[in-house]
Motif scaffolding. Structure first.
Motif, mmCIF file in Angstrom:
data_model
loop_
_atom_site.group_PDB
_atom_site.id
_atom_site.type_symbol
_atom_site.label_atom_id
_atom_site.label_comp_id
_atom_site.label_asym_id
_atom_site.label_seq_id
_atom_site.Cartn_x
_atom_site.Cartn_y
_atom_site.Cartn_z
ATOM 1 N N ILE A 42 43.077 30.385 35.989
ATOM 2 C CA ILE A 42 43.127 31.374 37.540
ATOM 3 C C ILE A 42 42.363 32.643 37.253
ATOM 4 C CG2 ILE A 42 44.528 31.802 39.282
ATOM 5 C CD1 ILE A 42 46.115 29.624 38.651
ATOM 6 N N ILE A 43 43.030 33.365 36.149
ATOM 7 C CA ILE A 43 42.670 34.884 36.148
ATOM 8 C C ILE A 43 40.981 34.946 35.764
ATOM 9 C CG2 ILE A 43 42.800 36.842 34.555
ATOM 10 C CD1 ILE A 43 45.744 35.824 34.624
ATOM 11 N N LYS A 44 40.722 34.047 34.932
ATOM 12 C CA LYS A 44 39.149 34.062 34.720
ATOM 13 C C LYS A 44 38.400 33.830 35.898
ATOM 14 C CE LYS A 44 35.825 31.869 31.743
ATOM 15 N NZ LYS A 44 35.780 30.756 30.509
ATOM 16 N N ARG A 45 38.827 32.784 36.616
ATOM 17 C CA ARG A 45 38.027 32.559 38.045
ATOM 18 C C ARG A 45 38.021 33.581 39.030
ATOM 19 N NH1 ARG A 45 34.619 30.105 36.029
ATOM 20 N NH2 ARG A 45 33.761 29.765 38.165
ATOM 21 N N ALA A 104 39.861 40.996 42.990
ATOM 22 C CA ALA A 104 41.225 40.911 43.250
ATOM 23 C C ALA A 104 42.228 41.492 42.268
ATOM 24 C CB ALA A 104 41.621 39.552 43.508
ATOM 25 N N TYR A 105 43.462 42.180 42.787
ATOM 26 C CA TYR A 105 44.553 42.438 41.796
ATOM 27 C C TYR A 105 44.885 41.155 41.409
ATOM 28 C CZ TYR A 105 44.168 47.186 43.862
ATOM 29 O OH TYR A 105 43.929 48.383 44.098
ATOM 30 N N ILE A 106 45.385 41.172 40.064
ATOM 31 C CA ILE A 106 45.994 39.766 39.730
ATOM 32 C C ILE A 106 47.618 40.112 39.417
ATOM 33 C CG2 ILE A 106 46.064 38.002 37.789
ATOM 34 C CD1 ILE A 106 43.595 38.126 39.407
ATOM 35 N N VAL A 107 48.326 39.317 39.987
ATOM 36 C CA VAL A 107 49.814 39.542 39.733
ATOM 37 C C VAL A 107 50.425 38.135 39.182
ATOM 38 C CG1 VAL A 107 52.064 39.914 40.827
ATOM 39 C CG2 VAL A 107 49.921 40.861 41.778
ATOM 40 N N ILE A 108 51.318 38.424 38.084
ATOM 41 C CA ILE A 108 51.798 37.088 37.617
ATOM 42 C C ILE A 108 53.425 37.195 37.718
ATOM 43 C CG2 ILE A 108 52.226 35.804 35.393
ATOM 44 C CD1 ILE A 108 49.287 35.586 36.632
ATOM 45 N N ASP A 109 54.005 36.310 38.324
ATOM 46 C CA ASP A 109 55.379 36.148 38.232
ATOM 47 C C ASP A 109 55.958 35.413 36.997
ATOM 48 O OD1 ASP A 109 58.052 35.358 38.661
ATOM 49 O OD2 ASP A 109 57.817 34.323 40.594
ATOM 50 N N GLY A 110 56.580 36.446 36.331
ATOM 51 C CA GLY A 110 56.848 35.785 34.662
ATOM 52 C C GLY A 110 58.568 35.654 34.557
ATOM 53 N N ALA A 111 59.040 35.484 35.806
ATOM 54 C CA ALA A 111 60.554 35.193 35.780
ATOM 55 C C ALA A 111 60.931 34.058 35.014
ATOM 56 C CB ALA A 111 61.118 35.015 37.140
ATOM 57 N N GLN A 112 60.168 33.004 35.029
ATOM 58 C CA GLN A 112 60.633 31.855 34.060
ATOM 59 C C GLN A 112 59.851 31.819 32.785
ATOM 60 O OE1 GLN A 112 62.961 29.942 34.765
ATOM 61 N NE2 GLN A 112 63.459 30.730 36.975
ATOM 62 N N SER A 113 59.018 32.417 32.812
ATOM 63 C CA SER A 113 57.930 32.240 31.415
ATOM 64 C C SER A 113 58.596 33.437 30.234
ATOM 65 C CB SER A 113 56.451 32.605 31.563
ATOM 66 O OG SER A 113 56.259 33.922 32.092
ATOM 67 N N LYS A 169 36.742 37.941 49.659
ATOM 68 C CA LYS A 169 37.639 38.476 50.410
ATOM 69 C C LYS A 169 38.895 38.317 49.735
ATOM 70 C CE LYS A 169 35.661 36.501 55.047
ATOM 71 N NZ LYS A 169 35.966 35.648 55.874
ATOM 72 N N THR A 170 38.930 37.642 48.674
ATOM 73 C CA THR A 170 40.242 37.797 47.856
ATOM 74 C C THR A 170 40.582 39.209 47.447
ATOM 75 O OG1 THR A 170 39.878 35.342 47.418
ATOM 76 C CG2 THR A 170 41.755 36.442 46.240
ATOM 77 N N LYS A 171 41.805 39.676 47.930
ATOM 78 C CA LYS A 171 42.049 41.015 47.215
ATOM 79 C C LYS A 171 43.457 41.039 46.353
ATOM 80 C CE LYS A 171 39.054 42.571 49.879
ATOM 81 N NZ LYS A 171 37.444 42.947 49.234
ATOM 82 N N ILE A 172 44.243 39.909 46.523
ATOM 83 C CA ILE A 172 45.276 39.758 45.508
ATOM 84 C C ILE A 172 45.295 38.402 45.322
ATOM 85 C CG2 ILE A 172 47.852 40.028 45.441
ATOM 86 C CD1 ILE A 172 47.630 42.267 47.557
ATOM 87 N N VAL A 173 45.786 37.996 44.132
ATOM 88 C CA VAL A 173 45.989 36.661 43.556
ATOM 89 C C VAL A 173 47.378 36.711 43.116
ATOM 90 C CG1 VAL A 173 45.531 34.973 41.895
ATOM 91 C CG2 VAL A 173 43.515 36.017 43.278
ATOM 92 N N SER A 174 48.335 36.234 43.284
ATOM 93 C CA SER A 174 49.893 36.058 42.848
ATOM 94 C C SER A 174 50.415 34.719 42.690
ATOM 95 C CB SER A 174 50.667 36.833 43.787
ATOM 96 O OG SER A 174 51.876 37.270 43.277
ATOM 97 N N ILE A 175 50.477 34.662 41.235
ATOM 98 C CA ILE A 175 50.732 33.336 40.923
ATOM 99 C C ILE A 175 51.960 33.193 39.812
ATOM 100 C CG2 ILE A 175 49.785 31.004 39.783
ATOM 101 C CD1 ILE A 175 48.326 31.841 42.077
ATOM 102 N N ASN A 176 52.936 32.296 39.908
ATOM 103 C CA ASN A 176 53.980 32.232 38.925
ATOM 104 C C ASN A 176 53.319 31.643 37.755
ATOM 105 O OD1 ASN A 176 54.310 29.344 39.251
ATOM 106 N ND2 ASN A 176 55.836 29.535 40.694
#
Length: 406
Positions: free
Chosen positions: A184-187, A194-203, A162-169
């Protein structure tokens, strides 16, 4: 060894005085200061070749276009994207996330799930909540523990078909905790499409980023946290996804053909860049990339980690200081409270009188503060131009605040 004095000399604002005291700027997670080369790049555009891009055959337009597209190529190399047209210029992380949340509207159905974490900035919560409201999808949250780390045992249970989007900082702005996004991406790849979105504002300011090795579908970040001007940033997306998603804004620049009957969209990246871009800001973002790469991300990370560990050690030695995420892997941030000293802003105002700029409050992460049962923290965040001597001044300031507030 970095020549910190030489680096500091490139930042005019660091010679300013605040309340008669030398400025100690420790609010870099909110926004970093800007080196001369970035300021000069921005000013030179407006002084020497100010013109709109992509639309003019005259010389100034051609120069401006070339310089902005060179900046796009710099960003491509900076995060190791495969193609430069996978880089979309935005106003920052928040716009990049909203762009995606809007574009995904047609992809979700009632019962679909979006997975985020308890450690997210509001900008990686609210757009997905709005998407759920539009589509009937459900928001799922990876829980955190007392150490400020994500509960990885919950990840496998939460990621399903059911997971369609994963968005993690990548890094928590409030705590500085570095999330295990590779795991998390590997799992997510193993259990969903799912689409994988990474918030890289701090990285992006602190770590070497390689989106191809990371295997994320999208990566967003802001320029102003990595020595560039405010109002600029970038969204990386894999070419196949950007081709498939609808545009966020409509208008000039993003069309191939426009008639009253139908409009077709321009090729990447222009499909997602409607209107006149922030040309000077985008060029200055390229100059900020040059600045970071000239020093070297690995050298920046090593220096900032030294500051972080020293600050933590010295603050804890005062007693009565609670550091959140103390034992977690972190980058760039020490977030703490003074036991029995009331609200964090009281200490922040005392530090300001001493010329020390820190951030106090919930840092746009109210779920984290609610988890700990506090209103906010005092956050000191570091950049390459900060020094151990500045950390000592911070610690002395905290000591003074404790005496005044307790």
């Amino acid at each position: 060894m970095l020549n910190i004095e030489s680096i500091r000399a490139q930042f005019p604002i660091l010679s300013e005085k605040i309340n008669g005291k030398p400025l100690v700027y420790l609010d870099n997670a909110a926004t970093s200061q800007k080196p001369l080369r970035v300021l000069s790049a921005w000013e030179n555009y407006y002084r020497s070749y100010n013109a709109n891009v992509h639309r003019g055959i005259h010389t100034l337009s051609q120069i401006a276009t070339e310089e902005m597209e060179n900046a796009r190529k710099k960003v491509q190399r900076f995060i190791n994207a495969e193609f430069d047209h996978e880089i979309i210029f935005t106003r920052g992380t928040t716009e990049g996330l909203n762009l995606l949340a809007y574009a995904f509207t047609s992809k979700l159905r009632p019962g679909d799930e979006i997975l985020i974490s308890h450690l997210e900035h509001h900008s990686n919560i609210v757009p997905w909540q709005m998407l759920c409201e539009r589509t009937g999808a459900k928001l799922q949250v990876i829980p955190m523990n007392d150490s400020g780390e994500l509960d990885l045992l919950a990840v496998d249970a939460l990621i399903t078909e059911k997971t369609k989007i994963v968005s993690i900082n990548h890094i928590s702005n409030a705590l500085g905790v570095v999330n295990p996004i590779e795991y998390i991406i590997k799992r997510a790849r193993a259990h969903s499409s799912a689409y994988i979105v990474i918030d890289g504002a701090q990285s992006a300011p602190h770590l070497k980023i390689d989106v191809q090795a990371m295997d994320c579908d999208f990566f967003v970040f802001s320029g102003h946290k990595m020595y560039a001007p405010m109002g600029v940033g970038a969204l990386y997306g894999k070419e196949k996804h950007l081709l498939d998603l609808p545009p966020f804004h409509g208008g000039g620049e993003m069309i191939a053909e426009c008639t009253f009957e139908k409009t077709t969209y321009a090729a990447l990246p222009f499909k997602f860049e409607a209107g006149t871009p922030n040309v000077g800001g985008n060029i200055a973002l390229g100059a900020a990339v040059d600045f970071i790469e000239e020093i070297g991300q690995q050298h920046i990370a090593k220096h900032e980690n030294t500051l972080l560990h020293y600050a933590q050690q010295q603050l804890l030695s005062l007693g009565g200081v609670k550091i959140y995420g103390q034992d977690a892997l972190r980058a760039g941030v020490v977030s703490f409270t003074l036991e029995g000293a009331g609200i964090a802003s009281d200490a922040g105002m005392i530090l300001d009188k001493l010329g020390i700029a820190v951030r106090t409050g919930h840092h746009c992460t109210q779920p984290i503060m609610n988890f700990y049962g506090i209103a906010g923290t005092i956050r000191a965040s570091f950049a390459v131009y900060n020094t151990l001597e500045e950390v000592d001044l911070l610690v002395e300031g905290v000591k003074k605040a404790k005496k005044m507030l307790l």
